[in-house]
Write a protein that holds these residues in place. Sequence first.
Motif, PDB file in Angstrom:
ATOM      1  N   GLY A 120      12.067 -14.668 -12.595  1.00  0.00           N
ATOM      2  CA  GLY A 120      12.195 -15.773 -11.647  1.00  0.00           C
ATOM      3  C   GLY A 120      12.109 -15.290 -10.224  1.00  0.00           C
ATOM      4  N   CYS A 121      12.151 -13.987 -10.019  1.00  0.00           N
ATOM      5  CA  CYS A 121      12.070 -13.451  -8.669  1.00  0.00           C
ATOM      6  C   CYS A 121      10.619 -13.112  -8.395  1.00  0.00           C
ATOM      7  CB  CYS A 121      12.943 -12.211  -8.549  1.00  0.00           C
ATOM      8  SG  CYS A 121      12.759 -11.371  -6.992  1.00  0.00           S
ATOM      9  N   SER A 122       9.912 -13.997  -7.695  1.00  0.00           N
ATOM     10  CA  SER A 122       8.466 -13.826  -7.569  1.00  0.00           C
ATOM     11  C   SER A 122       8.112 -12.746  -6.560  1.00  0.00           C
ATOM     12  CB  SER A 122       7.814 -15.145  -7.184  1.00  0.00           C
ATOM     13  OG  SER A 122       8.422 -15.640  -6.028  1.00  0.00           O
ATOM     14  N   SER A 123       9.107 -12.146  -5.910  1.00  0.00           N
ATOM     15  CA  SER A 123       8.775 -11.097  -4.957  1.00  0.00           C
ATOM     16  C   SER A 123       8.738  -9.724  -5.615  1.00  0.00           C
ATOM     17  CB  SER A 123       9.791 -11.094  -3.813  1.00  0.00           C
ATOM     18  OG  SER A 123      11.075 -10.984  -4.329  1.00  0.00           O
ATOM     19  N   VAL A 124       8.976  -9.685  -6.927  1.00  0.00           N
ATOM     20  CA  VAL A 124       8.972  -8.388  -7.615  1.00  0.00           C
ATOM     21  C   VAL A 124       7.642  -7.675  -7.389  1.00  0.00           C
ATOM     22  CG1 VAL A 124       8.983  -7.279  -9.867  1.00  0.00           C
ATOM     23  CG2 VAL A 124      10.627  -9.053  -9.362  1.00  0.00           C
ATOM     24  N   GLY A 125       6.546  -8.435  -7.491  1.00  0.00           N
ATOM     25  CA  GLY A 125       5.228  -7.839  -7.305  1.00  0.00           C
ATOM     26  C   GLY A 125       5.065  -7.247  -5.918  1.00  0.00           C
ATOM     27  N   SER A 126       5.555  -7.963  -4.915  1.00  0.00           N
ATOM     28  CA  SER A 126       5.432  -7.477  -3.543  1.00  0.00           C
ATOM     29  C   SER A 126       6.241  -6.210  -3.344  1.00  0.00           C
ATOM     30  CB  SER A 126       5.918  -8.552  -2.564  1.00  0.00           C
ATOM     31  OG  SER A 126       5.140  -9.702  -2.722  1.00  0.00           O
ATOM     32  N   ILE A 127       7.452  -6.202  -3.948  1.00  0.00           N
ATOM     33  CA  ILE A 127       8.309  -5.015  -3.803  1.00  0.00           C
ATOM     34  C   ILE A 127       7.618  -3.817  -4.454  1.00  0.00           C
ATOM     35  CG2 ILE A 127      10.519  -3.985  -4.469  1.00  0.00           C
ATOM     36  CD1 ILE A 127      11.651  -6.905  -4.433  1.00  0.00           C
ATOM     37  N   ALA A 128       7.134  -4.036  -5.701  1.00  0.00           N
ATOM     38  CA  ALA A 128       6.458  -2.944  -6.408  1.00  0.00           C
ATOM     39  C   ALA A 128       5.243  -2.482  -5.620  1.00  0.00           C
ATOM     40  CB  ALA A 128       6.044  -3.403  -7.803  1.00  0.00           C
ATOM     41  N   GLY A 129       4.482  -3.468  -5.095  1.00  0.00           N
ATOM     42  CA  GLY A 129       3.283  -3.142  -4.319  1.00  0.00           C
ATOM     43  C   GLY A 129       3.629  -2.327  -3.092  1.00  0.00           C
ATOM     44  N   ALA A 130       4.693  -2.747  -2.405  1.00  0.00           N
ATOM     45  CA  ALA A 130       5.086  -2.055  -1.171  1.00  0.00           C
ATOM     46  C   ALA A 130       5.523  -0.631  -1.470  1.00  0.00           C
ATOM     47  CB  ALA A 130       6.219  -2.824  -0.494  1.00  0.00           C
ATOM     48  N   VAL A 131       6.310  -0.472  -2.535  1.00  0.00           N
ATOM     49  CA  VAL A 131       6.825   0.861  -2.868  1.00  0.00           C
ATOM     50  C   VAL A 131       5.673   1.782  -3.259  1.00  0.00           C
ATOM     51  CG1 VAL A 131       8.216   2.161  -4.525  1.00  0.00           C
ATOM     52  CG2 VAL A 131       9.102   0.038  -3.548  1.00  0.00           C
ATOM     53  N   VAL A 132       4.815   1.301  -4.147  1.00  0.00           N
ATOM     54  CA  VAL A 132       3.703   2.141  -4.612  1.00  0.00           C
ATOM     55  C   VAL A 132       2.723   2.390  -3.467  1.00  0.00           C
ATOM     56  CG1 VAL A 132       1.753   2.265  -6.196  1.00  0.00           C
ATOM     57  CG2 VAL A 132       3.936   1.377  -6.986  1.00  0.00           C
ATOM     58  N   GLY A 133       2.466   1.334  -2.677  1.00  0.00           N
ATOM     59  CA  GLY A 133       1.543   1.481  -1.544  1.00  0.00           C
ATOM     60  C   GLY A 133       2.040   2.511  -0.545  1.00  0.00           C
ATOM     61  N   ALA A 134       3.332   2.447  -0.239  1.00  0.00           N
ATOM     62  CA  ALA A 134       3.908   3.400   0.721  1.00  0.00           C
ATOM     63  C   ALA A 134       3.834   4.812   0.166  1.00  0.00           C
ATOM     64  CB  ALA A 134       5.357   3.007   1.019  1.00  0.00           C
ATOM     65  N   ALA A 135       4.153   4.934  -1.139  1.00  0.00           N
ATOM     66  CA  ALA A 135       4.123   6.268  -1.756  1.00  0.00           C
ATOM     67  C   ALA A 135       2.709   6.837  -1.733  1.00  0.00           C
ATOM     68  CB  ALA A 135       4.634   6.188  -3.203  1.00  0.00           C
ATOM     69  N   THR A 136       1.731   5.979  -2.065  1.00  0.00           N
ATOM     70  CA  THR A 136       0.345   6.451  -2.106  1.00  0.00           C
ATOM     71  C   THR A 136      -0.156   6.770  -0.695  1.00  0.00           C
ATOM     72  OG1 THR A 136       0.031   4.932  -3.926  1.00  0.00           O
ATOM     73  CG2 THR A 136      -1.950   5.946  -3.025  1.00  0.00           C
ATOM     74  N   GLY A 137       0.158   5.874   0.245  1.00  0.00           N
ATOM     75  CA  GLY A 137      -0.261   6.096   1.635  1.00  0.00           C
ATOM     76  C   GLY A 137       0.301   7.408   2.159  1.00  0.00           C
ATOM     77  N   GLY A 138       1.566   7.691   1.794  1.00  0.00           N
ATOM     78  CA  GLY A 138       2.197   8.928   2.224  1.00  0.00           C
ATOM     79  C   GLY A 138       1.516  10.134   1.606  1.00  0.00           C
ATOM     80  N   ALA A 139       1.111   9.994   0.348  1.00  0.00           N
ATOM     81  CA  ALA A 139       0.501  11.118  -0.360  1.00  0.00           C
ATOM     82  C   ALA A 139      -0.907  11.404   0.158  1.00  0.00           C
ATOM     83  CB  ALA A 139       0.463  10.837  -1.858  1.00  0.00           C
ATOM     84  N   THR A 140      -1.660  10.358   0.468  1.00  0.00           N
ATOM     85  CA  THR A 140      -3.048  10.562   0.874  1.00  0.00           C
ATOM     86  C   THR A 140      -3.209  10.615   2.389  1.00  0.00           C
ATOM     87  OG1 THR A 140      -3.548   8.217   1.054  1.00  0.00           O
ATOM     88  CG2 THR A 140      -3.841   9.221  -1.118  1.00  0.00           C
ATOM     89  N   THR A 141      -2.181  10.187   3.117  1.00  0.00           N
ATOM     90  CA  THR A 141      -2.199  10.030   4.580  1.00  0.00           C
ATOM     91  C   THR A 141      -3.257   9.038   5.041  1.00  0.00           C
ATOM     92  OG1 THR A 141      -3.761  11.807   5.117  1.00  0.00           O
ATOM     93  CG2 THR A 141      -1.418  12.415   4.921  1.00  0.00           C
ATOM     94  N   ASN A 142      -3.896   8.341   4.110  1.00  0.00           N
ATOM     95  CA  ASN A 142      -4.869   7.311   4.494  1.00  0.00           C
ATOM     96  C   ASN A 142      -4.234   5.939   4.253  1.00  0.00           C
ATOM     97  OD1 ASN A 142      -6.882   5.410   4.662  1.00  0.00           O
ATOM     98  ND2 ASN A 142      -8.451   6.760   3.794  1.00  0.00           N
ATOM     99  N   PRO A 143      -3.934   5.186   5.334  1.00  0.00           N
ATOM    100  CA  PRO A 143      -3.248   3.906   5.144  1.00  0.00           C
ATOM    101  C   PRO A 143      -4.074   2.905   4.344  1.00  0.00           C
ATOM    102  CG  PRO A 143      -3.899   4.211   7.448  1.00  0.00           C
ATOM    103  CD  PRO A 143      -4.151   5.506   6.749  1.00  0.00           C
ATOM    104  N   VAL A 144      -5.403   2.974   4.403  1.00  0.00           N
ATOM    105  CA  VAL A 144      -6.223   2.017   3.653  1.00  0.00           C
ATOM    106  C   VAL A 144      -6.066   2.246   2.155  1.00  0.00           C
ATOM    107  CG1 VAL A 144      -8.548   1.191   3.197  1.00  0.00           C
ATOM    108  CG2 VAL A 144      -7.858   1.759   5.524  1.00  0.00           C
ATOM    109  N   VAL A 145      -6.075   3.525   1.752  1.00  0.00           N
ATOM    110  CA  VAL A 145      -5.885   3.826   0.330  1.00  0.00           C
ATOM    111  C   VAL A 145      -4.499   3.363  -0.101  1.00  0.00           C
ATOM    112  CG1 VAL A 145      -5.665   5.669  -1.381  1.00  0.00           C
ATOM    113  CG2 VAL A 145      -7.493   5.752   0.328  1.00  0.00           C
TER     114      VAL A 145
END
Lengths: 178, 156
Positions: free
Chosen positions: B10-35
């Motif tokens: 019922g919490c429809s922001s779960v996807g956004s939270i997961a996206g933000a966490v994974v996106g931040a982790a990936t961006g940090g790893a690649t140093t490319n914000p677009v990736v």
Amino acid sequence: MAAITEVGRGSGWLRIGVAAGLLGLGGCSSVLTEGSSATAGIAGAGLANAITKNGAVTAGIGLGVLAATSAGVKYLEKRVHGAEQDEIARAAGPLGEGEVAPWQVRHDIPIEEEEGGQVTVARSIVAGDLSCKEIVFSVDPSDPARGRAFYTAFVCRDGARWKWASAEPATERWGSLQ
Amino acid sequence: MLLVPLVLIGCSSVGSIAGAVVGAATGGATTNPVVGYAVGIGTKVLVDQLVFYIGRRRQQGEQDEIAAQVGALPIGVSAPWKIDHDIPIGNEHGDMTVVRQIDSPLATCREVVFTVVDGHAADSPRGVFVTTACQQGPRWKWAQAEPATARWGFLQ
């Protein structure tokens, strides 16, 4: 939260694969919405990144494009679905109680299936100069073995046309609709 | 990852939270914000789809529970209904009464008034609703069609 961060590490991609498998069951319209928006957002972010090296600005522009595209796709979906409602209402309008007519919709923009079936009027509702009808309609599958689905709705006369008139569910019953 | 949407159903922001966490982790790893952004949005799409799918299945379970009784219940008689979800969150119950039969050449349908109580406390949230169900072969299924697109508003 710990479980989510797992995804970013190697083995988590397998679980994303499992989630991706469920996409096929999730209805194509939401994939269309998210897919188009996400692609546009990524393109927007890519363009922004070429201009600025500031990651926050990049993400901000990407999210802005994402929101705008999402709104555009939703508008399109609403218009296409409105055409189907109009078509059923148009077929039901001239019918008396117990009379049956076929309905069929062909979409200019193929983001919904072309559907058809039959419609009948179960009850006429007259309130002052307002004229409405309770209808029962079928949605006939392309494969007859799957059986027909039946639904009920209301249509009302709006000037010379008949329009879909069922109101939205009570907000308490929206659940996962939103 | 699969457990998280189940718990926060019922919490429809779960996807956004997961996206933000994974996106931040990936961006940090690649140093490319677009990736990072692309991977983050991709994750959000997948998790959102999963959450919506599970939510729809649960709601369908409740609709089927009510509709299944509609065919057997004489008009004007009240009967209790309840749903026991596999994940015991949001197990609702109430009473239902078939108020009218809608005979038509296409299908036999019925109008049903039902109450929904969320929990067993004296002050549990409750509501009264009206819907329709139609006979489809041997089963009865929830039959209320979608609202007019002009009334979609924030639903979409």
